[in-house]
Enzyme design. Structure first.
Site, PDB file in Angstrom:
ATOM      1  NE  ARG A  50      -4.484 -32.726 -53.173  1.00 46.92           N
ATOM      2  CZ  ARG A  50      -4.255 -31.766 -52.296  1.00 46.92           C
ATOM      3  NH1 ARG A  50      -3.025 -31.580 -51.847  1.00 46.92           N
ATOM      4  NH2 ARG A  50      -5.214 -30.997 -51.857  1.00 46.92           N
ATOM      5  CG  HIS A 176     -19.598 -15.473 -61.415  1.00 46.17           C
ATOM      6  ND1 HIS A 176     -18.858 -15.206 -60.299  1.00 46.17           N
ATOM      7  CD2 HIS A 176     -20.897 -15.291 -61.042  1.00 46.17           C
ATOM      8  CE1 HIS A 176     -19.659 -14.875 -59.310  1.00 46.17           C
ATOM      9  NE2 HIS A 176     -20.914 -14.920 -59.721  1.00 46.17           N
ATOM     10  CD  GLU A 214     -22.567 -11.668 -51.955  1.00 46.50           C
ATOM     11  OE1 GLU A 214     -22.645 -12.883 -52.178  1.00 46.50           O
ATOM     12  OE2 GLU A 214     -21.518 -11.092 -51.631  1.00 46.50           O
ATOM     13  CG  HIS A 238     -18.062  -9.950 -59.087  1.00 43.49           C
ATOM     14  ND1 HIS A 238     -17.490 -10.748 -60.036  1.00 43.49           N
ATOM     15  CD2 HIS A 238     -18.204 -10.741 -57.994  1.00 43.49           C
ATOM     16  CE1 HIS A 238     -17.291 -11.965 -59.539  1.00 43.49           C
ATOM     17  NE2 HIS A 238     -17.707 -11.985 -58.295  1.00 43.49           N
ATOM     18  CE  LYS A 338     -19.348 -12.215 -48.982  1.00 44.76           C
ATOM     19  NZ  LYS A 338     -19.465 -12.158 -50.432  1.00 44.76           N
TER      20      LYS A 338
HETATM   21  N1  LIG Z   1     -16.120 -21.654 -54.491  1.00 43.86           N
HETATM   22  C1  LIG Z   1     -16.641 -20.595 -55.103  1.00 43.86           C
HETATM   23  O1  LIG Z   1     -17.855 -20.330 -55.104  1.00 43.86           O
HETATM   24  C2  LIG Z   1     -15.755 -19.670 -55.868  1.00 43.86           C
HETATM   25  C3  LIG Z   1     -14.415 -19.946 -56.033  1.00 43.86           C
HETATM   26  N2  LIG Z   1     -13.639 -19.116 -56.768  1.00 43.86           N
HETATM   27  C4  LIG Z   1     -12.231 -19.424 -56.997  1.00 43.86           C
HETATM   28  O2  LIG Z   1     -12.150 -20.679 -57.642  1.00 43.86           O
HETATM   29  C5  LIG Z   1     -11.012 -21.394 -57.231  1.00 43.86           C
HETATM   30  C6  LIG Z   1     -11.435 -22.729 -56.672  1.00 43.86           C
HETATM   31  O3  LIG Z   1     -12.282 -22.486 -55.569  1.00 43.86           O
HETATM   32  P1  LIG Z   1     -12.848 -23.657 -54.639  1.00 43.86           P
HETATM   33  O4  LIG Z   1     -13.405 -24.728 -55.481  1.00 43.86           O
HETATM   34  O5  LIG Z   1     -13.703 -23.008 -53.633  1.00 43.86           O
HETATM   35  O6  LIG Z   1     -11.484 -24.131 -53.959  1.00 43.86           O
HETATM   36  P2  LIG Z   1     -11.174 -25.385 -53.073  1.00 43.86           P
HETATM   37  O7  LIG Z   1     -10.465 -24.918 -51.859  1.00 43.86           O
HETATM   38  O8  LIG Z   1     -12.397 -26.217 -52.884  1.00 43.86           O
HETATM   39  O9  LIG Z   1     -10.052 -26.117 -53.939  1.00 43.86           O
HETATM   40  C7  LIG Z   1     -10.263 -26.707 -55.195  1.00 43.86           C
HETATM   41  C8  LIG Z   1      -9.326 -27.850 -55.414  1.00 43.86           C
HETATM   42  O10 LIG Z   1      -7.963 -27.414 -55.451  1.00 43.86           O
HETATM   43  C9  LIG Z   1      -7.120 -28.459 -55.030  1.00 43.86           C
HETATM   44  N3  LIG Z   1      -6.141 -27.955 -54.073  1.00 43.86           N
HETATM   45  C10 LIG Z   1      -6.351 -27.051 -53.104  1.00 43.86           C
HETATM   46  N4  LIG Z   1      -5.210 -26.827 -52.447  1.00 43.86           N
HETATM   47  C11 LIG Z   1      -4.284 -27.616 -53.008  1.00 43.86           C
HETATM   48  C12 LIG Z   1      -2.916 -27.840 -52.792  1.00 43.86           C
HETATM   49  N5  LIG Z   1      -2.236 -27.190 -51.831  1.00 43.86           N
HETATM   50  N6  LIG Z   1      -2.271 -28.732 -53.556  1.00 43.86           N
HETATM   51  C13 LIG Z   1      -2.930 -29.389 -54.534  1.00 43.86           C
HETATM   52  N7  LIG Z   1      -4.218 -29.225 -54.783  1.00 43.86           N
HETATM   53  C14 LIG Z   1      -4.883 -28.346 -54.044  1.00 43.86           C
HETATM   54  C15 LIG Z   1      -7.952 -29.476 -54.317  1.00 43.86           C
HETATM   55  O11 LIG Z   1      -7.857 -30.667 -55.043  1.00 43.86           O
HETATM   56  P3  LIG Z   1      -7.948 -32.116 -54.333  1.00 43.86           P
HETATM   57  O12 LIG Z   1      -9.384 -32.458 -54.478  1.00 43.86           O
HETATM   58  O13 LIG Z   1      -7.040 -32.943 -55.112  1.00 43.86           O
HETATM   59  O14 LIG Z   1      -7.559 -31.938 -52.918  1.00 43.86           O
HETATM   60  C16 LIG Z   1      -9.367 -28.881 -54.315  1.00 43.86           C
HETATM   61  O15 LIG Z   1     -10.384 -29.789 -54.577  1.00 43.86           O
HETATM   62  C17 LIG Z   1     -10.300 -20.499 -56.223  1.00 43.86           C
HETATM   63  O16 LIG Z   1      -9.321 -19.759 -56.913  1.00 43.86           O
HETATM   64  C18 LIG Z   1     -11.411 -19.582 -55.725  1.00 43.86           C
HETATM   65  O17 LIG Z   1     -10.917 -18.337 -55.276  1.00 43.86           O
HETATM   66  C19 LIG Z   1     -14.159 -18.005 -57.384  1.00 43.86           C
HETATM   67  C20 LIG Z   1     -15.470 -17.680 -57.256  1.00 43.86           C
HETATM   68  C21 LIG Z   1     -16.374 -18.457 -56.455  1.00 43.86           C
HETATM   69  O1  LIG Z   2     -17.349 -14.246 -56.658  1.00 47.49           O
HETATM   70  C1  LIG Z   2     -18.142 -14.256 -55.733  1.00 47.49           C
HETATM   71  O2  LIG Z   2     -19.444 -14.043 -56.017  1.00 47.49           O
HETATM   72  C2  LIG Z   2     -20.455 -14.456 -55.101  1.00 47.49           C
HETATM   73  C3  LIG Z   2     -21.733 -13.745 -55.548  1.00 47.49           C
HETATM   74  O3  LIG Z   2     -22.059 -14.189 -56.843  1.00 47.49           O
HETATM   75  P1  LIG Z   2     -23.578 -14.231 -57.344  1.00 47.49           P
HETATM   76  O4  LIG Z   2     -23.492 -14.738 -58.728  1.00 47.49           O
HETATM   77  O5  LIG Z   2     -24.307 -15.156 -56.398  1.00 47.49           O
HETATM   78  O6  LIG Z   2     -24.099 -12.846 -57.241  1.00 47.49           O
HETATM   79  C4  LIG Z   2     -20.082 -14.101 -53.678  1.00 47.49           C
HETATM   80  O7  LIG Z   2     -21.061 -14.607 -52.767  1.00 47.49           O
HETATM   81  C5  LIG Z   2     -18.744 -14.704 -53.356  1.00 47.49           C
HETATM   82  O8  LIG Z   2     -18.346 -14.311 -52.044  1.00 47.49           O
HETATM   83  C6  LIG Z   2     -17.698 -14.225 -54.346  1.00 47.49           C
HETATM   84  O9  LIG Z   2     -16.479 -14.936 -54.155  1.00 47.49           O
END
Ligand SMILES: NC(=O)C1=CN([C@@H]2O[C@H](COP(=O)(O)OP(=O)(O)OC[C@H]3O[C@@H](n4cnc5c(N)ncnc54)[C@H](OP(=O)(O)O)[C@@H]3O)[C@@H](O)[C@H]2O)C=CC1
Ligand SMILES: O=C1O[C@H](COP(=O)(O)O)[C@@H](O)[C@H](O)[C@H]1O
Length: 498
Positions: A50, A176, A214, A238, A338
């Protein structure tokens, strides 16, 4: 060009490019693919979010994040090539009319890979927006992040929303762990080695342990984690994926459909755990304050933004049983948490003891052979065998000693960089190979198993048992194995210097 770039040039659209996952993992992984020469020269990367950005300010942001998260400096030549691919489209993902803006950045004649790095709650909006902008055709691939849903019912809703616009063959569900070299090596170990292939069943194996420990806590993700818990965050995806790879029948080829068919059969054969057998088969815990690697860390309920009444589990141990011919009577013990003492993921196969001990006094009963498959860190495989201690003692009175046959990836493949899981998976999506992605029926069978446990926990009056951060979870997790005269593997890999 190597055969791994032998695919069509791609428009790689990264929805949620400013999110945590995209910044920490996805963009650095794309850069690494560039560095390895694995991005097709015509491939473009279009970030979508956005915020307002020019292509230049977006490139600057990507660079900043790379330097912050990748743990290495930028290589000028690689960056020059990489930055030339970057583009940015400002789209409000909830506003379907906004997607017309994206059309200006992609080329209808090219394969489009759309990575939904956003919360699943907006997957449906993205699909509808793309459809409104007429961006969907047969060649589009979509990548969905885990967890898909919160339970079976909500996962069906999300999968249905995506299925309204995309065929299953276009959908790449990420776990992953399936991109980790050592997880993939489970397939090689099992099916490329007759010593394992022929001994991999209830006749030879006593039990299997899968640990994904972890040392980190919830890393500022209270909102997400408290809603999910360790069961949804780690076990549903996983751990059950690792279990499926360890337990599946040999697929007839490595084609996606064959591997996935075999994995799903395992998930379907898991014996349900419900309120009738929950106590003897599961343990859940929540960490209290303690010390990890010598550093004091807060308890779960003392984390920023914590709800003091939370009963969310940060540790899970399960005795899983697979009701099929191969695994009858062989428990699979799963454990993840964790704030455990260290980050370690491993699969330990305990073979059955010898039926009779010829060596009398050395050991009252011979210890079982073990295969320890170390997934991370210190990736490798270690086999425990019994050996004779050299010496001139009579052959009727030989002394034995346990020894390790030790294959360390870092020694064996010393000159090779082990790629991050996301690099591997991003490349596979570009190549159009679904083998390392999770099919819808796998997700649903995993949810069915997990939902039943979560529902049974709701009927228990006690919540999770406390465990001190820096320990291996609640004491009951020891009991889970001890009641069958077993114990968790807590071996340390001590490598000889070569
Ligand atoms: N972070 C991690 O390590 C991991 C994440 N995931 C999964 O990956 C996905 C992304 O995770 P993560 O990056 O942490 O998520 P974030 O909460 O950081 O969201 C990612 C992006 O989604 C957009 N977004 C969030 N909410 C809205 C909304 N209501 N309307 C429009 N856009 C929105 C935002 O875009 P904008 O910048 O435009 O606001 C934001 O930058 C999730 O499904 C999460 O469960 C899975 C494994 C690990
Ligand atoms: O998907 C996830 O994985 C990480 C652990 O991943 P790793 O590659 O570092 O072993 C976990 O910490 C996180 O909570 C979970 O969303």
């Amino acid at each position: 060009m190597s055969s791994d770039t032998n695919y069509e040039p791609i428009d790689f659209v990264l929805f949620g490019t400013n999110g945590d996952l995209a910044r920490r993992k996805l963009l650095p992984s794309l850069y690494q693919l560039e560095k390895a020469g694995l991005l097709h020269e015509g491939t473009k990367i279009i970030g979508v979010a956005r915020q307002e950005h020019t292509p230049e300010s977006y490139a600057e942001l990507v660079k900043e994040n790379f330097l912050k998260f990748a743990g290495e400096s930028l290589c000028d030549d690689t960056w020059e090539k990489f930055v030339a691919r970057l583009d940015y489209a400002q789209v409000d993902m909830r506003s379907h009319n906004d997607y017309a803006k994206l059309s200006e950045h992609v080329n209808a004649d090219r394969v489009m890979v759309c990575y939904f790095a956003t919360p699943p709650s907006i997957f449906g909006d993205i699909c509808r927006g793309m459809n409104a902008a007429e961006l969907i055709d047969d060649s589009v691939r979509v990548v969905l992040e885990k967890p898909i849903g919160h339970d079976l019912a909500s996962s069906k809703v999300i999968n249905d929303q995506v299925a309204e616009f995309f065929e299953e063959r276009q959908i790449y569900r990420i776990d992953h762990y399936l991109g980790k070299e050592t997880v993939l090596n489970l397939i090689a170990l099992r099916f490329a080695n007759s010593i394992f292939a022929t001994n991999w069943d209830h006749n030879c194996i006593d039990h299997v342990q899968i640990t994904v420990a972890e040392s980190v806590g919830i890393e500022g993700r209270w909102g997400y984690f408290d809603d999910a818990g360790q069961m949804r965050d780690m076990v549903q995806n996983h751990l059950l994926q690792i279990l499926s790879l360890v337990a599946m029948e040999p697929p007839s080829t490595l084609a996606a459909s064959n591997i996935r068919d075999e994995k799903v059969k395992v998930l379907k054969s898991l014996r349900p755990i419900d309120s009738s057998n929950i106590n003897e088969n599961t343990v859940r815990g929540q960490y209290s304050g303690g010390f990890v690697a010598g550093k004091e860390v807060p308890g779960y309920l003392d984390e920023p933004d914590a709800n003091l009444k939370s009963k969310t589990e940060t540790f899970v141990a399960i005795k899983a049983e697979i009701d099929n011919w191969r695994w009858a009577g062989v428990p699979f013990y799963l454990r993840t948490g964790k704030r455990l003492p260290s980050k370690v993921s491993e699969v330990v196969i305990y073979f059955k003891r010898q039926p009779h001990n010829l060596f009398g006094d050395s050991f009252t009963s011979l210890p079982p052979n073990k295969v320890v498959i170390r997934l991370q860190p210190d990736e490798g495989v270690q086999i425990t065998v019994m050996n004779k201690v050299p010496g001139l003692t009579s052959s009727g009175n030989m002394s034995l000693q346990k020894s390790q046959l030790d294959l360390s990836f870092s020694d064996e493949f010393a000159d090779m960089r082990i790629a991050d899981a996301y690099e591997k998976l991003l490349l596979e999506v570009m190549l159009g190979n679904q083998a390392l992605f999770v099919r819808r029926d796998e997700v649903e069978h995993a949810w069915k198993y997990v939902d039943s446990i979560l529902n049974a926990w709701k009927t228990c009056s006690e919540g999770p048992e406390p465990y001190q951060a820096g320990t291996w979870g609640p004491v009951s997790s020891i009991g889970l194995l001890a009641r069958n005269n077993r114990s968790w593997y807590e071996g340390k890999v001590t490598r000889k210097k070569r």
